[in-house]
Design a protein around this motif. Structure first.
Motif, short mmCIF file in Angstrom:
data_model
loop_
_atom_site.label_atom_id
_atom_site.label_comp_id
_atom_site.label_asym_id
_atom_site.label_seq_id
_atom_site.Cartn_x
_atom_site.Cartn_y
_atom_site.Cartn_z
N HIS A 1 3.87 27.20 -24.28
CA HIS A 1 3.63 26.54 -23.00
C HIS A 1 2.87 27.44 -22.04
O HIS A 1 2.94 28.67 -22.12
N ALA A 2 2.17 26.82 -21.10
CA ALA A 2 1.36 27.56 -20.12
C ALA A 2 2.19 28.56 -19.32
O ALA A 2 1.69 29.63 -18.95
N SER A 3 3.45 28.25 -19.05
CA SER A 3 4.28 29.16 -18.27
C SER A 3 4.55 30.45 -19.02
O SER A 3 4.67 31.53 -18.42
N ILE A 4 4.66 30.38 -20.35
CA ILE A 4 4.80 31.58 -21.16
C ILE A 4 3.51 32.39 -21.12
O ILE A 4 3.53 33.62 -20.93
N ILE A 5 2.40 31.71 -21.29
CA ILE A 5 1.10 32.38 -21.26
C ILE A 5 0.89 33.08 -19.92
O ILE A 5 0.46 34.24 -19.85
N ASP A 6 1.22 32.40 -18.83
CA ASP A 6 1.02 32.98 -17.50
C ASP A 6 1.96 34.15 -17.26
O ASP A 6 1.60 35.12 -16.59
N GLY A 7 3.18 34.09 -17.80
CA GLY A 7 4.09 35.22 -17.68
C GLY A 7 3.55 36.45 -18.39
O GLY A 7 3.65 37.58 -17.88
N ILE A 8 2.96 36.25 -19.56
CA ILE A 8 2.36 37.36 -20.30
C ILE A 8 1.19 37.94 -19.52
O ILE A 8 1.05 39.18 -19.39
N ARG A 9 0.35 37.07 -18.98
CA ARG A 9 -0.80 37.55 -18.20
C ARG A 9 -0.35 38.35 -16.99
O ARG A 9 -0.92 39.40 -16.67
N LEU A 10 0.68 37.86 -16.32
CA LEU A 10 1.17 38.55 -15.13
C LEU A 10 1.74 39.92 -15.48
O LEU A 10 1.64 40.87 -14.71
N SER A 11 2.35 40.04 -16.64
CA SER A 11 2.94 41.31 -17.05
C SER A 11 1.90 42.37 -17.38
O SER A 11 2.19 43.56 -17.39
N LYS A 12 0.69 41.92 -17.72
CA LYS A 12 -0.42 42.78 -18.14
C LYS A 12 -0.12 43.47 -19.48
O LYS A 12 -0.76 44.46 -19.83
N ALA A 13 0.85 42.96 -20.20
CA ALA A 13 1.15 43.50 -21.52
C ALA A 13 0.09 43.07 -22.52
O ALA A 13 -0.59 42.05 -22.34
N LYS A 14 -0.05 43.85 -23.59
CA LYS A 14 -0.93 43.44 -24.67
C LYS A 14 -0.32 42.23 -25.36
O LYS A 14 0.86 42.22 -25.68
N CYS A 15 -1.13 41.23 -25.58
CA CYS A 15 -0.65 39.99 -26.20
C CYS A 15 -1.38 39.76 -27.51
O CYS A 15 -2.61 39.80 -27.57
N ILE A 16 -0.62 39.52 -28.56
CA ILE A 16 -1.17 39.16 -29.86
C ILE A 16 -0.67 37.76 -30.20
O ILE A 16 0.54 37.52 -30.26
N VAL A 17 -1.58 36.83 -30.37
CA VAL A 17 -1.24 35.44 -30.64
C VAL A 17 -1.17 35.23 -32.15
O VAL A 17 -2.10 35.61 -32.89
N TYR A 18 -0.06 34.67 -32.61
CA TYR A 18 0.05 34.37 -34.04
C TYR A 18 -0.09 32.87 -34.27
O TYR A 18 0.12 32.04 -33.37
N LYS A 19 -0.48 32.50 -35.48
CA LYS A 19 -0.71 31.10 -35.83
C LYS A 19 0.56 30.30 -35.64
O LYS A 19 1.66 30.78 -35.90
N HIS A 20 0.38 29.06 -35.24
CA HIS A 20 1.51 28.22 -34.86
C HIS A 20 2.55 28.11 -35.96
O HIS A 20 2.26 27.65 -37.08
N ASN A 21 3.77 28.57 -35.63
CA ASN A 21 4.92 28.47 -36.53
C ASN A 21 4.68 29.09 -37.90
O ASN A 21 5.33 28.73 -38.89
N ASP A 22 3.76 30.05 -37.96
CA ASP A 22 3.39 30.69 -39.23
C ASP A 22 4.09 32.04 -39.29
O ASP A 22 3.63 33.03 -38.71
N MET A 23 5.20 32.10 -40.01
CA MET A 23 6.00 33.32 -40.06
C MET A 23 5.30 34.43 -40.83
O MET A 23 5.47 35.61 -40.52
N ALA A 24 4.50 34.08 -41.81
CA ALA A 24 3.76 35.10 -42.55
C ALA A 24 2.73 35.77 -41.64
O ALA A 24 2.55 37.00 -41.67
N ASP A 25 2.07 34.96 -40.83
CA ASP A 25 1.08 35.53 -39.91
C ASP A 25 1.76 36.38 -38.85
O ASP A 25 1.24 37.44 -38.47
N LEU A 26 2.91 35.94 -38.37
CA LEU A 26 3.65 36.73 -37.39
C LEU A 26 4.01 38.09 -37.98
O LEU A 26 3.83 39.13 -37.33
N GLN A 27 4.55 38.10 -39.19
CA GLN A 27 4.90 39.38 -39.83
C GLN A 27 3.68 40.27 -39.98
O GLN A 27 3.75 41.49 -39.77
#
Length: 433
Positions: A160-186
């Motif tokens: 959701h956009a609120s999660i995305i905006d929270g990450i942006r506000l934190s200025k943390a490095k963000c790595i996006v993984y494929k939707h519900n793809d546990m292999a990609d997350l790992q």
């Protein structure tokens, strides 16, 4: 041309040409399974009667429950219409404390903290947990050394956009993984861990995901997420905005759902939710360990620097939560309605060929993919003329070419209403244009 026009005109014109321009409908009745919609802004009294609402997040239809409205009115008479201050100054009232206790008990957690909205909860918790921290620590010889602690966030691509905006506000490095793809997350976690920065930077890792994805209605795989988080020393955060009151045999959310299926599942480290959907009020919350809640009270800016929700609304939310606890049959009826509607859509031919292989929905959100933005708008308008409100969702809420009708169901929809709606949807979608 005014300076304002330089900022607005080209953007608005482009949105209109791309069929992504948005306007608001005016509802002249409370949120319920049937509503009255004003036909036009110039004549608000000219309403469409008995419009079937297939577009509400009030999944259990508690917004208009008579006993709960009465209790909320009594709370206003006792506590007034506003809180008068932030929670850390003068705004903290008995209903806030009681609501947080009730939320923690409902979710089976140690403690809870409430926010003005679910959006504020996500922005507050992510920015607090993930912002860079700088502090000094003494080594074994007593020599102070400056430590920099940074965070890497692993975020599902459909969050959701609120999660995305929270990450942006934190200025943390963000790595996006494929939707519900546990292999990609790992894989992305392994790559990030292999590329750890220099020794005086301590890296924290956070996995964050929706529990129920708001546009597709599918569920996050909480057991697998927990396994990956534990194996990689990650904190796990889920947003149960569309799961609370909907998922699990008593509406307690994703962990209950998997345990009901015989799949052992614990709670996430951080669970965010909202009071404005199935609970039928307004506000957001976070539940978890007491230490987490103490941390957020002191670090979450969207909690610290804002006026508290009105105590009357906090009391109303606690009342509504108690109603859900006392009426699990309302949750089960919602889940039964989802099955009824999905079966009716399939029998009527309303599910496009590209979506025929989709599994039966497990949440109250049922997307009907159309693709073209203009076609989705046209279908939504035709259904409204038939007395059915089901909105067209378009870019940028979903990807370009993925426009859809997004149905969201209520526990109080009848079987006949859902079957008739499915037939009407099929007629609109299959008619040549």
């Amino acid at each position: 041309m005014s300076i304002l026009n330089d900022f607005t005109d080209d953007v608005l014109q482009g949105m209109q040409e791309a069929h992504t321009y948005r306007t608001m409908r005016l509802l002249e009745s409370p949120e319920a399974s049937h509503v009255q919609i004003a036909a036009g802004a110039q004549n608000a009294s000219d309403t469409v009667k008995s419009t079937l609402l297939l577009a509400s997040n009030s999944y259990l239809d508690l917004c208009n429950e008579p006993s709960l409205k009465k209790a909320a009115a009594d709370a206003v008479l006792k506590w007034g219409t506003g809180s008068g201050g932030a929670r850390l100054t003068t705004g903290n009232k008995t209903p806030h404390e009681e609501l947080e206790s009730a939320l923690a008990n409902f979710k089976g957690e140690e403690a809870a903290i409430t926010f003005g909205t679910g959006y504020m909860a996500n922005v507050g918790v992510i920015s607090a947990l993930c912002s860079k921290q700088v502090y000094e620590r003494q080594d074994e010889n007593g020599i102070p050394s400056k430590i920099i602690s940074e965070c890497i966030v692993f975020s599902d691509e459909l969050n959701h956009a609120s999660i995305i905006d929270g990450i942006r506000l934190s200025k943390a490095k963000c790595i996006v993984y494929k939707h519900n793809d546990m292999a990609d997350l790992q894989q992305v976690i392994s790559e990030a861990r292999a590329a750890q920065p220099y020794e005086k930077v301590a890296t924290r890792l956070l996995i964050v995901t929706d529990a129920v994805f708001s546009m597709d209605g599918d569920l996050a795989d909480l057991p697998k997420l927990q396994k990956i988080a534990k194996e990689n020393n990650c904190l796990l955060m889920i947003d149960e905005a569309h799961a609370t009151g909907v998922i699990g045999k008593t509406g307690r959310g994703l962990a209950e759902h998997f345990n009901d299926m015989g799949i052992p599942c614990e709670h996430a480290d951080v669970t965010v939710g909202t009071l404005s959907k199935a609970i039928g009020c307004e506000g957001g919350f976070v539940v978890g360990k007491q230490k987490l809640i103490d941390f957020l009270r002191n670090k979450a800016r969207s909690f610290i620097f804002t006026t508290a929700m009105s105590p009357a609304m906090a009391q109303a939310a606690a009342n509504n939560l108690k109603f859900i606890e006392n009426h699990p049959e309302r949750v089960l009826q919602l889940q039964e309605n989802v099955k009824i509607f999905w079966d009716a859509l399939q029998k009527a031919g309303a599910i496009p060929d590209s979506n025929q292989s989709a599994i039966a929905p497990q949440s109250a959100i049922i997307p009907i993919i159309i693709g073209d933005e203009a076609a989705a708008l046209r279908a939504s308008a035709e259904l409204l003329e038939k007395g059915i409100l089901i909105p067209a969702i378009r870019y940028p809420t979903v990807a370009k070419g993925q426009a859809r009708l997004r149905a969201s169901l209520m526990a109080t929809h009848t079987k006949e209403e859902l079957q008739d709606a499915a037939t009407a949807i099929a007629a609109v979608l299959t008619r040549p244009h």
